[in-house]
Design a protein around this motif. Sequence first.
Motif, mmCIF file in Angstrom:
data_model
loop_
_atom_site.group_PDB
_atom_site.id
_atom_site.type_symbol
_atom_site.label_atom_id
_atom_site.label_comp_id
_atom_site.label_asym_id
_atom_site.label_seq_id
_atom_site.Cartn_x
_atom_site.Cartn_y
_atom_site.Cartn_z
ATOM 1 N N PRO A 89 0.822 -1.221 0.000
ATOM 2 C CA PRO A 89 0.000 0.000 0.000
ATOM 3 C C PRO A 89 0.850 1.264 0.000
ATOM 4 O O PRO A 89 2.017 1.247 0.419
ATOM 5 C CB PRO A 89 -0.802 -0.123 1.294
ATOM 6 N N SER A 90 0.255 2.322 -0.471
ATOM 7 C CA SER A 90 0.895 3.628 -0.399
ATOM 8 C C SER A 90 0.747 4.155 1.024
ATOM 9 O O SER A 90 -0.333 4.079 1.617
ATOM 10 C CB SER A 90 0.238 4.589 -1.391
ATOM 11 N N THR A 91 1.830 4.680 1.575
ATOM 12 C CA THR A 91 1.803 5.177 2.949
ATOM 13 C C THR A 91 2.350 6.594 3.016
ATOM 14 O O THR A 91 3.071 7.051 2.124
ATOM 15 C CB THR A 91 2.632 4.281 3.887
ATOM 16 N N LEU A 92 2.016 7.268 4.092
ATOM 17 C CA LEU A 92 2.534 8.625 4.308
ATOM 18 C C LEU A 92 4.028 8.599 4.566
ATOM 19 O O LEU A 92 4.703 9.619 4.430
ATOM 20 C CB LEU A 92 1.801 9.279 5.484
ATOM 21 N N GLY A 93 4.543 7.442 4.950
ATOM 22 C CA GLY A 93 5.968 7.316 5.208
ATOM 23 C C GLY A 93 6.817 7.275 3.956
ATOM 24 O O GLY A 93 8.052 7.288 4.047
ATOM 25 N N GLY A 94 6.179 7.193 2.804
ATOM 26 C CA GLY A 94 6.945 7.239 1.568
ATOM 27 C C GLY A 94 6.858 5.990 0.718
ATOM 28 O O GLY A 94 7.345 5.988 -0.421
ATOM 29 N N ASP A 95 6.252 4.904 1.249
ATOM 30 C CA ASP A 95 6.106 3.695 0.438
ATOM 31 C C ASP A 95 5.153 3.963 -0.722
ATOM 32 O O ASP A 95 4.092 4.553 -0.547
ATOM 33 C CB ASP A 95 5.555 2.549 1.288
ATOM 34 N N LYS A 96 5.540 3.495 -1.899
ATOM 35 C CA LYS A 96 4.712 3.677 -3.087
ATOM 36 C C LYS A 96 3.847 2.440 -3.327
ATOM 37 O O LYS A 96 4.280 1.317 -3.086
ATOM 38 C CB LYS A 96 5.577 3.950 -4.316
ATOM 39 N N PHE A 97 2.664 2.687 -3.824
ATOM 40 C CA PHE A 97 1.729 1.605 -4.113
ATOM 41 C C PHE A 97 2.300 0.676 -5.185
ATOM 42 O O PHE A 97 2.888 1.121 -6.167
ATOM 43 C CB PHE A 97 0.408 2.195 -4.601
ATOM 44 N N LEU A 98 2.105 -0.631 -4.997
ATOM 45 C CA LEU A 98 2.507 -1.617 -5.998
ATOM 46 C C LEU A 98 1.603 -2.838 -5.883
ATOM 47 O O LEU A 98 1.372 -3.353 -4.781
ATOM 48 C CB LEU A 98 3.962 -2.047 -5.815
ATOM 49 N N PHE A 99 1.105 -3.281 -7.015
ATOM 50 C CA PHE A 99 0.300 -4.495 -7.069
ATOM 51 C C PHE A 99 0.761 -5.323 -8.263
ATOM 52 O O PHE A 99 0.863 -4.815 -9.378
ATOM 53 C CB PHE A 99 -1.189 -4.159 -7.216
ATOM 54 N N SER A 159 9.718 2.559 -10.790
ATOM 55 C CA SER A 159 8.514 1.813 -10.423
ATOM 56 C C SER A 159 8.262 0.650 -11.369
ATOM 57 O O SER A 159 7.914 -0.452 -10.939
ATOM 58 C CB SER A 159 7.305 2.755 -10.423
ATOM 59 N N ILE A 160 8.458 0.883 -12.673
ATOM 60 C CA ILE A 160 8.256 -0.188 -13.649
ATOM 61 C C ILE A 160 9.312 -1.270 -13.473
ATOM 62 O O ILE A 160 9.005 -2.472 -13.509
ATOM 63 C CB ILE A 160 8.296 0.382 -15.080
ATOM 64 N N ALA A 161 10.562 -0.870 -13.276
ATOM 65 C CA ALA A 161 11.651 -1.838 -13.099
ATOM 66 C C ALA A 161 11.424 -2.696 -11.852
ATOM 67 O O ALA A 161 11.710 -3.902 -11.860
ATOM 68 C CB ALA A 161 12.988 -1.111 -13.007
ATOM 69 N N GLU A 162 10.908 -2.092 -10.788
ATOM 70 C CA GLU A 162 10.643 -2.851 -9.565
ATOM 71 C C GLU A 162 9.596 -3.933 -9.821
ATOM 72 O O GLU A 162 9.753 -5.082 -9.379
ATOM 73 C CB GLU A 162 10.164 -1.917 -8.459
ATOM 74 N N PHE A 183 5.785 4.021 -27.065
ATOM 75 C CA PHE A 183 6.920 4.939 -27.042
ATOM 76 C C PHE A 183 6.973 5.618 -25.676
ATOM 77 O O PHE A 183 6.442 6.699 -25.467
ATOM 78 C CB PHE A 183 6.839 5.977 -28.157
ATOM 79 N N SER A 184 7.593 4.928 -24.724
ATOM 80 C CA SER A 184 7.730 5.423 -23.358
ATOM 81 C C SER A 184 9.172 5.216 -22.930
ATOM 82 O O SER A 184 9.643 4.082 -22.826
ATOM 83 C CB SER A 184 6.788 4.673 -22.409
ATOM 84 N N ILE A 185 9.886 6.311 -22.701
ATOM 85 C CA ILE A 185 11.286 6.215 -22.292
ATOM 86 C C ILE A 185 11.406 5.463 -20.966
ATOM 87 O O ILE A 185 12.340 4.693 -20.752
ATOM 88 C CB ILE A 185 11.905 7.621 -22.162
ATOM 89 N N ALA A 186 10.433 5.669 -20.080
ATOM 90 C CA ALA A 186 10.462 4.985 -18.780
ATOM 91 C C ALA A 186 10.378 3.475 -18.967
ATOM 92 O O ALA A 186 11.118 2.714 -18.327
ATOM 93 C CB ALA A 186 9.314 5.479 -17.899
ATOM 94 N N GLU A 187 9.479 3.010 -19.843
ATOM 95 C CA GLU A 187 9.337 1.577 -20.093
ATOM 96 C C GLU A 187 10.592 1.000 -20.756
ATOM 97 O O GLU A 187 11.083 -0.063 -20.364
ATOM 98 C CB GLU A 187 8.116 1.315 -20.974
ATOM 99 N N ILE A 188 11.102 1.709 -21.755
ATOM 100 C CA ILE A 188 12.287 1.232 -22.477
ATOM 101 C C ILE A 188 13.473 1.115 -21.535
ATOM 102 O O ILE A 188 14.176 0.102 -21.505
ATOM 103 C CB ILE A 188 12.613 2.179 -23.649
ATOM 104 N N THR A 189 13.696 2.148 -20.731
ATOM 105 C CA THR A 189 14.837 2.151 -19.809
ATOM 106 C C THR A 189 14.704 1.058 -18.756
ATOM 107 O O THR A 189 15.679 0.366 -18.431
ATOM 108 C CB THR A 189 14.953 3.524 -19.118
ATOM 109 N N ALA A 190 13.498 0.875 -18.226
ATOM 110 C CA ALA A 190 13.277 -0.155 -17.205
ATOM 111 C C ALA A 190 13.566 -1.543 -17.759
ATOM 112 O O ALA A 190 14.204 -2.380 -17.090
ATOM 113 C CB ALA A 190 11.849 -0.085 -16.686
ATOM 114 N N LEU A 191 13.128 -1.817 -18.983
ATOM 115 C CA LEU A 191 13.359 -3.132 -19.597
ATOM 116 C C LEU A 191 14.830 -3.353 -19.912
ATOM 117 O O LEU A 191 15.356 -4.451 -19.723
ATOM 118 C CB LEU A 191 12.511 -3.266 -20.857
#
Length: 284
Positions: A89-99, A159-162, A183-191
């Motif tokens: 879960p996403s938390t106020l402490g800084g954890d990002k949501f991931l499912f 986030s994608i790489a994780e 065409f997403s630089i984030a997706e390309i870089t993560a892969l």
Amino acid sequence: MKYLFIDNGVRSVMEMKRHIVSYVEQELFRNEKPPDKTHRRYYPTSMDIRNVMNKIKSTNQAPTDQDDLHNLCDEIKKTNPDHTVIFRPSTLGGDKFLFVYQTPWQRRLLSLYGNEMCLMDATYRTCRYALPLFFLCVRTNVSYCVVASFIPQQEDTASIAEAIEVIKQHNPQWNPRHMMVDFSIAEITALEQSFPDCKVFICDFHREKAWKEWLSKHEHGFQDLYKRDHALKLLRTIAKSSTVEEYTDSVAVLKNDDIWGESAHLQAYFTKTWQPHANVCKQV
């Protein structure tokens, strides 16, 4: 309004207005004369309703929904212990949501068909939150099938790489030779980070879509249809190059054309956005 928006899934301004009118006349002023329709406290305008709905959407942290999802994940783990269910879960402490979710059947398909070519596609506006939903797909002997899905909090490289690393941990034999993405630089870089030997391609459909959308924007100066079609034709010739020599020649044709000299926007767009990724812009 917040109750209707969050708990009952009301998304239409007109539907929300109908609920408000019904509540005012059937609940607040039952058996009484309701206020005048011009009283915005009881009869807000469409703009008032839209502003409130947007505010709720942007500020709602949805702890209840996260709790519900957590409970659902726990239930799936109990009834289907062989399913991969990762929830943070996403938390106020800084954890990002991931499912992340994958069934044994999907793991089998990924093992059978995922080491040659995989597709990763992101969809949007599929739920009430501005979260990207990613599907990992393979081509089987029958059709294309989803073999894993994940929802990160943000569509950035980390986030994608994780999420990809989580899928790799549960599929240790997965090592695709090729991947196809938007065409997403984030997706390309993560892969490329997750699979250093993998060749990443941008699919022809999304490349074409990106070019058409860019050329159709008024500020880029291609309102003239002939000029727009001519630019698109030059770009397509580059994309269809099958060798380095063809690519070099096609780029030279573009840069020697009058349309190149007349458009600083096109020069910047091609040079900064597309040319650095020429090795992934293939027709597939």
